[in-house]
Every structure is written in C-alpha cells, then in structure tokens.
Motif scaffolding. Sequence first.
Motif, short mmCIF file in Angstrom:
data_model
loop_
_atom_site.label_atom_id
_atom_site.label_comp_id
_atom_site.label_asym_id
_atom_site.label_seq_id
_atom_site.Cartn_x
_atom_site.Cartn_y
_atom_site.Cartn_z
N ILE A 185 15.14 -18.78 1.45
CA ILE A 185 16.14 -17.73 1.57
C ILE A 185 17.00 -17.72 0.30
O ILE A 185 17.67 -18.70 0.00
N PRO A 186 17.00 -16.62 -0.46
CA PRO A 186 17.68 -16.59 -1.76
C PRO A 186 19.19 -16.33 -1.63
O PRO A 186 19.70 -15.30 -2.07
N VAL A 187 19.89 -17.29 -1.06
CA VAL A 187 21.32 -17.12 -0.81
C VAL A 187 22.08 -16.83 -2.11
O VAL A 187 23.08 -16.10 -2.10
N SER A 188 21.60 -17.36 -3.21
CA SER A 188 22.30 -17.20 -4.48
C SER A 188 22.37 -15.74 -4.92
O SER A 188 23.20 -15.39 -5.78
N LYS A 189 21.53 -14.88 -4.34
CA LYS A 189 21.56 -13.47 -4.71
C LYS A 189 22.70 -12.71 -4.02
O LYS A 189 23.04 -11.60 -4.42
N LEU A 190 23.29 -13.31 -2.99
CA LEU A 190 24.37 -12.65 -2.27
C LEU A 190 25.68 -12.78 -3.05
O LEU A 190 26.02 -13.85 -3.53
N LYS A 191 26.40 -11.68 -3.14
CA LYS A 191 27.64 -11.63 -3.92
C LYS A 191 28.81 -11.28 -3.01
O LYS A 191 28.73 -10.37 -2.18
N VAL A 192 29.93 -11.99 -3.21
CA VAL A 192 31.17 -11.73 -2.48
C VAL A 192 32.31 -11.67 -3.49
O VAL A 192 32.17 -12.12 -4.63
N PRO A 193 33.47 -11.11 -3.11
CA PRO A 193 34.58 -11.01 -4.07
C PRO A 193 35.07 -12.38 -4.54
O PRO A 193 34.83 -13.41 -3.90
N ALA A 194 35.78 -12.37 -5.66
CA ALA A 194 36.33 -13.60 -6.23
C ALA A 194 37.19 -14.33 -5.21
O ALA A 194 37.98 -13.72 -4.49
N GLY A 195 37.04 -15.64 -5.15
CA GLY A 195 37.79 -16.46 -4.22
C GLY A 195 37.05 -16.73 -2.92
O GLY A 195 37.38 -17.67 -2.19
N PHE A 196 36.04 -15.90 -2.62
CA PHE A 196 35.22 -16.10 -1.44
C PHE A 196 33.94 -16.82 -1.80
O PHE A 196 33.52 -16.82 -2.97
N LYS A 197 33.32 -17.42 -0.80
CA LYS A 197 31.98 -17.97 -1.02
C LYS A 197 31.12 -17.64 0.19
O LYS A 197 31.62 -17.45 1.31
N ILE A 198 29.82 -17.55 -0.04
CA ILE A 198 28.88 -17.28 1.04
C ILE A 198 27.79 -18.33 0.99
O ILE A 198 27.33 -18.73 -0.08
N GLU A 199 27.41 -18.81 2.16
CA GLU A 199 26.41 -19.88 2.26
C GLU A 199 25.52 -19.63 3.46
O GLU A 199 25.89 -18.88 4.38
N LEU A 200 24.37 -20.26 3.46
CA LEU A 200 23.48 -20.21 4.61
C LEU A 200 24.07 -21.10 5.71
O LEU A 200 24.32 -22.28 5.49
N TRP A 201 24.34 -20.51 6.86
CA TRP A 201 24.99 -21.24 7.95
C TRP A 201 23.97 -21.76 8.97
O TRP A 201 24.09 -22.88 9.47
N ALA A 202 22.97 -20.97 9.27
CA ALA A 202 21.92 -21.38 10.21
C ALA A 202 20.70 -20.49 9.98
O ALA A 202 20.83 -19.35 9.54
N SER A 203 19.53 -21.02 10.27
CA SER A 203 18.29 -20.24 10.11
C SER A 203 17.31 -20.62 11.21
O SER A 203 17.61 -21.47 12.05
N GLY A 204 16.14 -19.98 11.18
CA GLY A 204 15.14 -20.26 12.20
C GLY A 204 15.34 -19.47 13.48
O GLY A 204 14.95 -19.92 14.56
N MET A 205 15.96 -18.28 13.36
CA MET A 205 16.15 -17.40 14.51
C MET A 205 15.46 -16.07 14.24
O MET A 205 16.12 -15.11 13.83
N PRO A 206 14.15 -15.98 14.42
CA PRO A 206 13.46 -14.73 14.12
C PRO A 206 14.12 -13.52 14.80
O PRO A 206 14.39 -13.56 15.99
N ASN A 207 14.43 -12.50 13.97
CA ASN A 207 15.00 -11.23 14.45
C ASN A 207 16.41 -11.40 15.03
O ASN A 207 16.89 -10.56 15.77
N GLY A 208 17.13 -12.47 14.65
CA GLY A 208 18.48 -12.69 15.16
C GLY A 208 19.41 -11.54 14.81
O GLY A 208 19.47 -11.11 13.65
N ARG A 209 20.17 -11.04 15.78
CA ARG A 209 20.95 -9.82 15.56
C ARG A 209 22.40 -9.96 16.05
O ARG A 209 23.24 -10.49 15.34
N SER A 210 22.71 -9.49 17.24
CA SER A 210 24.10 -9.49 17.71
C SER A 210 24.57 -10.91 18.02
O SER A 210 23.81 -11.73 18.52
#
Length: 348
Positions: free
Chosen positions: A6-31
């Motif tokens: 999962i290419p998390v590094s491609k995700l961009k957020v405003p300065a001061g924020f960070k985004i990271e992979l929190w959990a995976s392995g949930m095919p089609n995970g939605r609401s």
Amino acid sequence: MPADEIPVSKLKVPAGFKIELWASGMPNGRSMTESPNGTVFVGTRFTGNVYAVITKDGKREVKTIAKGLHRPNGVAFTNGSLYVAELSRIIRYDNIEQNLDNPPAPVVVFDALPKDEPHGWKFMKLSPDGQYLYFQIGTPANIVVPPSTHATIVRLNLKTNILETVATGVRNSVGMDFQPGTKELWFTNNGRDWVAEDKPSDTLNRLVRPKGMNFGYPHCHQGDFLDPEFGKGRSCDEFDKPVYNLGAHVAALGMRFYNGKQFPAEYKGNIFIAEHGSWNKTKRVGYQVVRVVLDSNNKVVKAEPFVTGWLDGENFWGRPVDVQMLKDGSMLVSDDETGAIFRVSYGK
C-alpha cells in the motif's frame, strides 16, 4: 492489498498533519463506527463481511465478525450492540465486544425494506438521543420516478420499530452525520449519471425541518438543474436546495463533522467528506477527502482538498469511502479498493 504494497507515501495532507496506515486486511472495507471502548466496526458492500478492529499495545488486530451477509454496508453501535444495515433488513449483534471471536447469531430488527439492488446498500447513523437509526433508501435506477418508498432518508424507531420518512427527493446518500449543537442531520447525495461530464453535481444537504423536505430527485438536481427527461413542466423552486454543490461525479460518500480537540481550533465544526471518485467521466475526479468550512450561519466559506494522492494522473490505487473521528481527535479514512484504513493526526 497487502500492507507492504500500500503506497501510503503517496497520500498528501496539509502541513502539520500526518497520515499513516492504521489497519489493513479488510477487503472492501467501507462504513465505520467506533464503540465507546474503541473498537472500530467496518461494513462492506461486495464481500458480505463485517470487521472489527481492536487495538492492543498500539497494534491493530482485524477480526471478521460476520460473513455471508447481503450488502452489509451500514454499521452503528449503541448500548453494547452492533447494528448492521443489509440491503433489505437491519440486524443486531448483542454484547458483540465480549464475543468478537465467537459472535452471536444476529437478531433481525427490521426486515421489510425494499430488495432493489441498484443503490440498495445503506449508510446508517444513530441519532444523538440514541432512539433512531437513520439511513437512506436509494433510487432503484439511475433516473426514474421512484416509488414513494425510494429516494428517501428514513429513520427506524428502536423502541417502537416504526419506520418513517424524513426526507424525499434524495437520489442516493451514502454518508450522513448530525451537527454538534444544532443536532441537525446533514448528508451527501450522489447526482444522476449520463447527462453531461460537468453536471449534475453531487451535493451536501442539510435537514432544517424534521420532516417534509424534498430535495428534487428526479425532477431537479443540484438545486438549479432541471432534469432533461423528468424536469419538463417543473421548476427547481418547488424543491429544497442543497447547502453546497461538490462537483459532478465525484461520488461524495461518507461525511463527519469534526468536533475533536487534536486538530487546530479552526477545524472545529468543519465537515470532512470522502469522495470515492468518478467511474464514468473522461477525466477522473474525486478520489480524495475534502474539508468543508462553515461560517456561524452554516454557510459554506470554502471547500478544499484535505487528503489527496489516491489518484495518479488517470490511474487510481485507492478509493476513500468513509471518515470516522476517533475519541483521541484523529480521523480514520476507509478505502474499499485496498481494504485498508488510514489515520490522519496532527502534531507529534
């Protein structure tokens, strides 16, 4: 998608924020919904699964707590029970957090909902007083004069099991939330397809009256655009207007008000909307999380991208579906393409 792909590094957020992979392995995970104990429950549209994500010692563990359900997209949690909205019924898992490894059989709460597959998956939200489950019943086709049961937002009284309509003319909402303070319901709505590349727009809407609002479908879209087929002899002035037009074909889905304390003060009361992304537009749009800023009169001051990067040129690797605020003030974003959830936080 495997976590290490999962290419998390491609995700961009405003300065001061960070985004990271929190959990995976949930095919089609939605609401998503979070319990008071911090368990995050995740519904799906295509796999028939419902997941629970628990955190132990800072690490996430994903458990599949239900399989073989029919479009179990919507999830809501109250009084120790998980409610799941399938295509044509609402079910409930009691005492679920104590039984994540051996879930009980669900209790059928309400099973008299329409069985139409188009726009049949539900987004579900518990009312602030805990008495009602709100969800949509989408239109049974792209553009059609729907039965009175469809193109609506309804609520189910959990005490009396009575279902009532609170809004009509809503083509398909897959995201809603109650505004802190006013306790008014706000919701996203997906515009019709196959008119033009640039219309009609998906919308952000506000329920200022508890019943009786009509948002125009199938006659009027985006508050000011008469349908070329079903708008003849009608006027958009007959109908209630959206708060804001989000853009054509962006597929605005999950939305939440931010009421936490982790983000900077100017984010308080903002709305975050997950745009799943277009599927029938020459140049792709959406594939991002948008921030909507309101003034003291609930008018939109601005709308701007907040999380981007799922779309690379005309290619996408992920599709955001829902946003969920955690008790610590951070925000989760689900992605049904990668089966992952990302976490946006501020500061260290």
